[in-house]
Write an enzyme that holds these catalytic residues in place. Structure first.
Site, mmCIF file in Angstrom:
data_model
loop_
_atom_site.group_PDB
_atom_site.id
_atom_site.type_symbol
_atom_site.label_atom_id
_atom_site.label_comp_id
_atom_site.label_asym_id
_atom_site.label_seq_id
_atom_site.Cartn_x
_atom_site.Cartn_y
_atom_site.Cartn_z
ATOM 1 N N ASP A 162 0.828 -1.205 0.000
ATOM 2 C CA ASP A 162 0.000 0.000 0.000
ATOM 3 C C ASP A 162 0.863 1.255 0.000
ATOM 4 O O ASP A 162 0.443 2.308 0.451
ATOM 5 C CB ASP A 162 -0.933 -0.024 1.210
ATOM 6 C CG ASP A 162 -1.934 1.126 1.195
ATOM 7 O OD1 ASP A 162 -2.145 1.704 0.115
ATOM 8 O OD2 ASP A 162 -2.477 1.445 2.250
ATOM 9 N N ASP A 200 -3.987 -3.789 -5.919
ATOM 10 C CA ASP A 200 -3.175 -2.560 -5.822
ATOM 11 C C ASP A 200 -1.737 -2.711 -6.305
ATOM 12 O O ASP A 200 -1.028 -1.722 -6.426
ATOM 13 C CB ASP A 200 -3.109 -2.016 -4.389
ATOM 14 C CG ASP A 200 -4.435 -1.485 -3.894
ATOM 15 O OD1 ASP A 200 -5.263 -1.103 -4.728
ATOM 16 O OD2 ASP A 200 -4.644 -1.461 -2.680
ATOM 17 N N ASP A 351 -14.252 -0.132 5.924
ATOM 18 C CA ASP A 351 -13.032 0.447 5.367
ATOM 19 C C ASP A 351 -12.254 1.201 6.448
ATOM 20 O O ASP A 351 -11.134 1.640 6.221
ATOM 21 C CB ASP A 351 -13.368 1.431 4.243
ATOM 22 C CG ASP A 351 -14.046 0.759 3.069
ATOM 23 O OD1 ASP A 351 -13.639 -0.359 2.697
ATOM 24 O OD2 ASP A 351 -14.997 1.341 2.514
#
Length: 370
Positions: A162, A200, A351
């Site tokens: 990330d 990602d 989230d």
């Protein structure tokens, strides 16, 4: 525009469902788009406050949007899910199932159970645990094989996954990651399985130097080859971000460098993981990416778990209000080059705004499902 890319937040280990014997597995499944939509259930008032998170052995990662600003919300006609494909495997352990079992009298339970808990979802492996990952993957794939159904698994342990943001963790370096991939592959078995390879990892590689990107992409290409050599029936999909992020040509260039155009390592791309962009937008975007990518026989899978009303106009990514379930998971979409609609992100897992990242929020789940 405020981009809505996908960034997974690992609140411990997994997203969606917990694995059979260790901290890290969510569950995602494809759904048949041709099935009739669910008949609306009566609205149920919120019960007395229930805990926003259950005590499941494995928290799941949440994918966060990052990219250009999200498009205006789409019509609520997409809101309700269709009946899930019987071919997809539903792992029997998840935070939503924990909540359903622990709250038999909660008035929200029938809606959450029928529309979320009963649907097949992806199983995430979001922690770097080389000593146990083979057994945990095997528990999922053997469970699917025993029922004659197709599991969906999500390896999510690449270093810097990330870019130092919400979902820190993963393997300590790429050599360790490659070893983890080998052990992951050893649990894939010989039956059909869908692999959502590292959300990602491609779309969000801009934070890396050119050299670091090349090294990451080499490891991703290797991972696809290792999976397909270990199980020729495995279908491996690579990270295409989503329709509100990179232009198709740019994303295709990144994907090509990560091995996604080669049949030796790839069956195509995935998009919209843990995001909200409408299915029609994702179909058009994925086809454009595939056209630019080239390759033979490649398709796409789309995360439809929370995209029934499309993405919020303001680009909000953290448990935004007004979202609904999208199309149910299926391996039969009826759309050319779209191989599946999957629930990669389990609806109701936060989230980070309705609860700690990856924990289950019954109020959020109910709002998405009703």
């Amino acid at each position: 525009m405020v981009a809505a890319a996908s960034v997974v937040v690992a609140a411990g280990t997994v997203s969606g469902v917990i694995s059979a014997s260790g901290p890290d597995v969510p569950e995602a499944r494809p759904v048949s788009s041709a099935s009739p939509r669910l008949v609306p259930l009566p609205a149920v008032p919120s019960a007395s406050p229930s805990p926003s998170a259950t005590v499941s052995p494995s928290p799941s990662p949440s994918v966060r949007p990052k990219g250009p600003s999200a498009p205006a919300p789409r019509s609520s006609s997409q809101a309700k899910t269709t009946t899930a494909s019987a071919r997809l495997y539903r792992h029997p352990a998840s935070r939503v199932l924990d909540w359903v079992r622990a709250h038999p009298d909660d008035p929200r339970r029938p809606v959450i159970e029928s529309r979320i808990a009963d649907q097949p979802a992806a199983v995430w492996f979001a922690d770097w645990s080389p000593d146990t990952v083979t057994a945990r993957v095997r528990a999922v794939t053997s469970g699917g094989a025993a029922e004659g159904r197709v599991p969906v698994v999500v390896p999510y342990a690449i270093p810097g996954r990330d870019c130092g943001g919400h979902s820190e963790g993963g393997a300590p370096d790429l050599d360790a990651y490659d070893e983890w991939i080998d052990r992951f592959a050893a649990g894939l078995g010989g039956g059909e399985v869908v692999v959502i390879l590292e959300p990602d990892s491609v779309a969000q590689a801009d934070c890396l130097s050119a050299g670091q990107r090349a090294e990451r992409f080499a490891s991703l290409a290797r991972a696809g080859r290792v999976f397909k050599e270990a199980n020729p029936r495995a279908r491996v999909y690579y990270d295409a971000g989503h329709s509100g992020w990179h232009a198709p040509a740019k994303q295709a260039d990144l994907l090509r460098r990560a091995g996604a155009a080669s049949s030796a390592s790839s069956d195509g791309v995935f998009s919209n993981v843990s995001n909200f962009h409408g299915t029609a937008d994702e179909i058009a975007y994925d086809r454009a990416v595939l056209d630019a990518l080239g390759g033979t026989g490649l398709g796409a899978v789309i995360d439809t778990s929370r995209n029934g009303n499309g993405a919020p106009a303001d680009g909000e990514w953290c448990d935004p209000a007004g979202r609904t379930l999208g199309r149910a998971p299926t391996l039969s979409t009826g759309e050319a080059r779209i191989d599946a609609y999957l629930w990669v992100k389990l609806p109701g897992e936060s989230d980070g705004c309705k609860g700690a990242p990856g924990t289950f929020s019954p109020s959020y789940a109910y709002d998405l499902a009703r």
